[in-house]
Design an enzyme around this catalytic site. Structure first.
Site, PDB file in Angstrom:
ATOM      1  N   ASP A   1      45.076  35.741  49.324  1.00 51.86           N
ATOM      2  CA  ASP A   1      44.198  36.465  50.289  1.00 51.86           C
ATOM      3  C   ASP A   1      44.425  38.084  49.769  1.00 51.86           C
ATOM      4  O   ASP A   1      46.023  37.996  50.604  1.00 51.86           O
ATOM      5  CB  ASP A   1      43.398  35.684  51.811  1.00 51.86           C
ATOM      6  CG  ASP A   1      42.121  36.575  52.034  1.00 51.86           C
ATOM      7  OD1 ASP A   1      41.339  36.282  51.235  1.00 51.86           O
ATOM      8  OD2 ASP A   1      42.426  36.354  53.385  1.00 51.86           O
TER       9      ASP A   1
ATOM     10  N   ARG B   1      48.864  42.564  43.985  1.00 48.68           N
ATOM     11  CA  ARG B   1      48.919  41.206  43.861  1.00 48.68           C
ATOM     12  C   ARG B   1      50.567  41.126  42.445  1.00 48.68           C
ATOM     13  O   ARG B   1      51.323  40.208  42.823  1.00 48.68           O
ATOM     14  CB  ARG B   1      48.144  40.973  42.763  1.00 48.68           C
ATOM     15  CG  ARG B   1      47.884  39.495  42.347  1.00 48.68           C
ATOM     16  CD  ARG B   1      46.270  39.322  42.276  1.00 48.68           C
ATOM     17  NE  ARG B   1      45.354  39.293  43.508  1.00 48.68           N
ATOM     18  CZ  ARG B   1      44.477  40.226  42.978  1.00 48.68           C
ATOM     19  NH1 ARG B   1      44.464  40.783  42.268  1.00 48.68           N
ATOM     20  NH2 ARG B   1      43.705  40.386  44.414  1.00 48.68           N
TER      21      ARG B   1
ATOM     22  N   GLY C   1      36.254  44.354  41.973  1.00 51.82           N
ATOM     23  CA  GLY C   1      36.341  44.821  42.960  1.00 51.82           C
ATOM     24  C   GLY C   1      36.155  46.549  43.244  1.00 51.82           C
ATOM     25  O   GLY C   1      35.570  47.048  42.258  1.00 51.82           O
TER      26      GLY C   1
ATOM     27  N   ASN D   1      38.443  33.218  40.533  1.00 51.16           N
ATOM     28  CA  ASN D   1      38.128  34.825  40.283  1.00 51.16           C
ATOM     29  C   ASN D   1      38.893  34.584  39.062  1.00 51.16           C
ATOM     30  O   ASN D   1      40.068  34.653  38.453  1.00 51.16           O
ATOM     31  CB  ASN D   1      38.397  35.085  41.032  1.00 51.16           C
ATOM     32  CG  ASN D   1      38.648  36.923  40.749  1.00 51.16           C
ATOM     33  OD1 ASN D   1      38.605  37.655  40.116  1.00 51.16           O
ATOM     34  ND2 ASN D   1      38.166  37.480  42.113  1.00 51.16           N
ATOM     35  N   GLN D   2      37.606  35.088  38.157  1.00 52.50           N
ATOM     36  CA  GLN D   2      38.460  35.037  36.485  1.00 52.50           C
ATOM     37  C   GLN D   2      39.794  35.920  36.436  1.00 52.50           C
ATOM     38  O   GLN D   2      40.397  36.168  35.724  1.00 52.50           O
ATOM     39  CB  GLN D   2      37.693  34.820  35.299  1.00 52.50           C
ATOM     40  CG  GLN D   2      36.785  33.867  35.324  1.00 52.50           C
ATOM     41  CD  GLN D   2      37.234  32.963  35.699  1.00 52.50           C
ATOM     42  OE1 GLN D   2      37.960  32.223  34.740  1.00 52.50           O
ATOM     43  NE2 GLN D   2      37.900  31.579  36.057  1.00 52.50           N
TER      44      GLN D   2
END
EC number: 3.6.1.66
Length: 194
Positions: free
Chosen positions: A70, A182, A154, A11-12
């Site tokens: 995750d 994150r 997302g 995932n960039q």
């Protein structure tokens, strides 16, 4: 000496966020695609088990320390769904647009639209590391029907932060990294490493 670490993701968007937050450290972060590491299966129902599996998989193939994330969105009215299935909520192939459409439709007649982003990070020094470093973070918000903003990826255009009166997709990357699940998890990881 710069520490080379493989990010167990293709995932960039995640790679960019990780690099920005880890920039002050002497870490060279590389996507697993640079080493032709195939995506690991994610058969578990918990974020931590899936992250650990991905980290061990990337480390086993590359021989390098590996960092895996995750993360997903958990919606209270849906019993925590989509949760670990966030990226594939609307099925294969992965599609942010279809995932968001399905989520908004699922909440159409619900009064409670509260949700939270959750992230677990796992760093393994080797594939069989008996003491992986684990950190997590949570970011609370709610789901709105109409997307707003052009940034992020997302579910960001539908994830409303009431204190800011903005969606995550309306934040610039520095603002997002400062507050996000994150970003919180990465700062906790960095603290554990130091």
């Amino acid at each position: 000496m710069t520490q080379k670490i493989v990010l167990a993701s293709n995932n960039q968007g995640k790679l960019k966020e990780f690099r920005q937050i880890l920039a002050p450290l002497d870490i060279s972060l590389h996507a697993q695609s640079e080493f032709e590491v195939p995506e690991a299966d994610e058969p578990f129902h918990s974020f931590v088990e899936n992250a650990l599996t991905k980290a061990r998989h990337a480390s086993r193939i590359t021989g390098l320390p590996a960092l895996a994330d995750d993360s997903g969105i958990c919606v209270n009215a849906l019993g925590g769904a989509p949760g670990v299935l966030s990226a594939r909520f609307a099925g294969e192939p992965k599609s942010d647009v279809r995932n968001n459409q399905k989520l908004v439709a699922a909440l159409e007649n619900m009064a409670d639209k509260s949700a939270y982003y959750y992230c677990v990070l796992v760093l393994v020094r080797s594939a069989d590391d008996p003491q992986p470093v684990i950190a997590d973070g949570m970011w609370k918000g709610e789901i709105i029907d109409q997307p707003r903003g052009e940034n992020g990826f997302g579910y960001d255009p539908h994830f409303w932060i009431s204190a800011l009166q903005k969606t995550v997709a309306e934040l610039d990357s520095a603002e997002k990294n400062q507050m996000s699940h994150r970003g919180q998890a990465l700062r906790a990881l960095v603290e554990k490493l130091s």
